[in-house]
Write an enzyme that holds these catalytic residues in place. Structure first.
Site, mmCIF file in Angstrom:
data_model
loop_
_atom_site.group_PDB
_atom_site.id
_atom_site.type_symbol
_atom_site.label_atom_id
_atom_site.label_comp_id
_atom_site.label_asym_id
_atom_site.label_seq_id
_atom_site.Cartn_x
_atom_site.Cartn_y
_atom_site.Cartn_z
ATOM 1 N N SER A 188 0.983 -1.221 -0.207
ATOM 2 C CA SER A 188 0.024 0.119 -0.045
ATOM 3 C C SER A 188 0.649 1.245 0.116
ATOM 4 O O SER A 188 2.176 1.136 0.388
ATOM 5 C CB SER A 188 -0.839 0.129 1.082
ATOM 6 O OG SER A 188 -1.504 1.308 1.631
ATOM 7 N N TYR A 201 -2.408 -0.833 10.762
ATOM 8 C CA TYR A 201 -2.284 -1.358 9.221
ATOM 9 C C TYR A 201 -1.250 -0.775 8.523
ATOM 10 O O TYR A 201 -0.741 -1.504 7.697
ATOM 11 C CB TYR A 201 -3.823 -0.624 8.466
ATOM 12 C CG TYR A 201 -3.889 -0.952 7.092
ATOM 13 C CD1 TYR A 201 -4.383 -2.158 6.827
ATOM 14 C CD2 TYR A 201 -3.319 -0.069 6.312
ATOM 15 C CE1 TYR A 201 -4.598 -2.327 5.342
ATOM 16 C CE2 TYR A 201 -3.585 -0.279 4.854
ATOM 17 C CZ TYR A 201 -4.010 -1.287 4.504
ATOM 18 O OH TYR A 201 -4.623 -1.492 3.266
#
Length: 296
Positions: A188, A201
């Protein structure tokens, strides 16, 4: 050959503001407004993965679903894993895979369980008759304004889903992978530019980037390539099931130069490219797709 019409990427898909909406974790793509585009109607294959056998975690929605649809239309048989309450989304994907004349295998289960991860690989091997492509895509993302709001249970669940599960799956699959096989992780933009509210995360996505680069060096001599895709803001159930605040959700993706979030289908070709034999020199790479908003 007819000329393909140019498409303006700024206006190709929906822009914010988006409707306020919330779902219980992990959320369903089928209940989102607007519904994400995974390539159900638009993706066209050309046989680039003919005869391949792929296992995709989180294959019911988001980038996993886009990859599953694309892989089937490129000629691959596909097994998808998903959390049991995502069954409605998963069955739509299985139907699309089978519509291409390919094997579509649904394997629900909780990736936070090491025993299940091993069973997942075994069931995929048995059901598909082998494995050539492993896509570790499933992820847990919950927005918390402060580290003080992240419980040990939350932290553990995120780590188990995003870091432990790929470790367990790769270990179980590796003895069965032959030269030419590929492993693909989903990292990401959070690995490079973490948001303050995604403390746990973001760490896992940096870990994903790192394990990909490490494993690529380890497995390259064996002829097994390892790469990752690093999305920016993509319109998936992660966002509406606790992954983004309501304020951020309304303007999701609006900060990018394209002025909108990406749709899962816009990453499908990247997952195909990394799995295809003609990308044989791509190893240890992280392919970004973030609408122009920063690295990689």
């Amino acid at each position: 050959m007819a000329r393909t019409a140019l498409e303006n990427p700024n206006s190709k898909f929906p822009k914010p503001p988006f409707k306020k909406q919330s779902q219980p974790w992990p959320g369903l793509a089928g209940k989102m407004e607007p519904r994400p585009d995974h390539g159900e109607k638009s993706y066209r294959g050309s046989g680039r993965l003919a005869g391949r056998k792929a296992l995709i975690t989180g294959g019911d929605s988001g980038m996993g679903r886009a990859a599953a649809i694309a892989y089937a239309r490129e000629g691959a048989d596909v097994a998808i894993n998903y959390f049991p309450n995502e069954e409605p989304d998963a069955q739509e994907v299985i139907a699309l895979i089978k519509a291409e004349g390919r094997i579509g295998l649904a394997i629900p289960g909780d990736l936070r369980d090491e025993k299940f991860c091993k069973q997942l690989v075994e069931r995929a091997l048995d059901g598909l008759g082998g494995l050539d492509i492993i896509v570790n895509n499933a992820a847990r993302q919950q927005s918390r304004e402060s580290i003080l709001e992240v419980s040990s249970e939350d932290f553990d669940a995120t780590m188990k889903t995003n870091v432990y599960a790929p470790f367990w799956i790769i270990k179980a699959a590796l003895p069965h992978l032959k030269p030419g096989a590929v492993i693909i992780g989903t990292s990401s933009e959070q690995a490079y530019d973490p948001s303050p509210e995604l403390y746990d995360y973001a760490q896992t996505k940096a870990a994903t980037m790192n394990y990909v680069k490490s494993l690529a060096k380890q497995l390259g001599p064996k002829g097994i390539r390892v790469n990752a895709v690093a999305p920016g803001p993509i319109w998936t159930p992660l966002q509406v099931s606790g992954g983004a605040s309501m304020e951020k959700l309304e303007q999701f993706g609006g900060h990018t130069p394209l002025g909108r979030p990406g749709q899962p289908v816009e990453l499908a070709s990247i997952y195909v490219q990394l799995a295809a034999s003609d990308a044989s020199y791509a190893n240890g790479q992280v392919y970004g797709s973030s609408g122009g908003a920063g690295p990689p």
